[in-house]
Motif scaffolding. Sequence first.
Motif, short mmCIF file in Angstrom:
data_model
loop_
_atom_site.label_atom_id
_atom_site.label_comp_id
_atom_site.label_asym_id
_atom_site.label_seq_id
_atom_site.Cartn_x
_atom_site.Cartn_y
_atom_site.Cartn_z
N ARG A 201 39.71 -105.98 -42.06
CA ARG A 201 40.93 -105.34 -42.55
C ARG A 201 41.55 -106.17 -43.68
O ARG A 201 41.93 -105.64 -44.72
CB ARG A 201 41.91 -105.18 -41.40
CG ARG A 201 43.23 -104.50 -41.74
CD ARG A 201 44.11 -104.41 -40.50
NE ARG A 201 45.38 -103.77 -40.78
CZ ARG A 201 45.59 -102.47 -40.78
NH1 ARG A 201 44.58 -101.67 -40.50
NH2 ARG A 201 46.77 -101.95 -41.04
N LEU A 232 39.91 -97.76 -39.33
CA LEU A 232 40.27 -98.88 -40.21
C LEU A 232 40.73 -98.38 -41.56
O LEU A 232 41.80 -98.75 -42.06
CB LEU A 232 39.07 -99.81 -40.37
CG LEU A 232 39.18 -100.87 -41.48
CD1 LEU A 232 40.24 -101.91 -41.13
CD2 LEU A 232 37.83 -101.54 -41.72
N LEU A 236 44.50 -98.13 -43.67
CA LEU A 236 44.70 -98.87 -44.92
C LEU A 236 45.04 -97.94 -46.08
O LEU A 236 45.05 -98.39 -47.24
CB LEU A 236 43.45 -99.69 -45.25
CG LEU A 236 43.16 -100.84 -44.29
CD1 LEU A 236 41.86 -101.54 -44.68
CD2 LEU A 236 44.31 -101.84 -44.27
#
Length: 252
Positions: A201, A232, A236
Motif C-alpha cells: 500500500r 487495495l 487507494l
Amino acid sequence: MTVTSVHDRDELARLLGGDPALHAYQLGDLDDFFWPYTSWYRDGDAVALVYHGGGMPTLLAFDDRPGASHALLAGLAPLLPRRFYAHLSPGAEQVLGADFDAAPGGPHLKMALTDPAALAAPLGDVLTPADLPELLALYEVAYPGNWFDARMLETGQYIGVRRDGELLAVAGVHVWSPKYRVAALGNVTTHPRARGEGLARGAVSALCRRLLDTVDHVTLNVKADNAAACALYDGLGFTQAAEYGEFTFTAR
C-alpha cells in the motif's frame, strides 16, 4: 472497411487517446522504448497491437463500444502468430474461435486512479538497475511467473520497501510515458512473511505520487477475482474503467 498496417504514431495516438484508461498500454507502447517491438493494425477507428518484446507475442485489442474490434480481429486472424497471448474486450475472443483454440486466463479489470487524495502515506525508495538481483530474488519468492521487463528499472519508476536492508515489497510500472501522459502499474508484490503490514500500500502510493509529476493517467490491470488486490486499489482511489479477458491462443 479493411485491415491496414499503421506506422504513424500521431495517427495511433489520435485513435487511442480518447480513452487513455482503456488504452494506456497501447499509448505507452508508442514510446521509443517499446515502439521497435510493436506491429499495429486498424480497421476504421479500431486498433490492434501485436507486441513482440517479451517472449510470446501479445495481442491487445479493446472495444470503445460493443463489438468495435470484431471486424478488425476477423481480418487480422490470418496474420497472427500460430501461438500468442491476448488481452481482449469481453466477447472478442469468439471472433478468433474459427482459427484458434483459446485457453482463458480469466476475467480482468482495468482500473484508473481517479481520487489521488485517497493515496496512503508513501513508503520506500526508488530502485535502480543495481537492485535487479535483489528484485528478482523477491519475485521468485513472492510473485513467481510474473511478466517483468528488467529494462523498466531504467525508468526510475520502481519503488522498493526494505526492512533491515532486505527488500520486502515493490511497486513498478509496465509502461510509463510522459509524452503520452500515461502509466500502467505492475509487478506489485510483498514478501509472504510481510504481507498484511501495508508495505505494498505504501509502495503503490509512493509510486503513484511520483508518477503524477509526469503523467495524467495512472492505470493498472488486475484479475477480477483477486479480492485482496482489488480492495487495495479501491482503497487507494482507483476505480474500474473496463473489463477484459486474457487468453492464450493456439492455431488449430
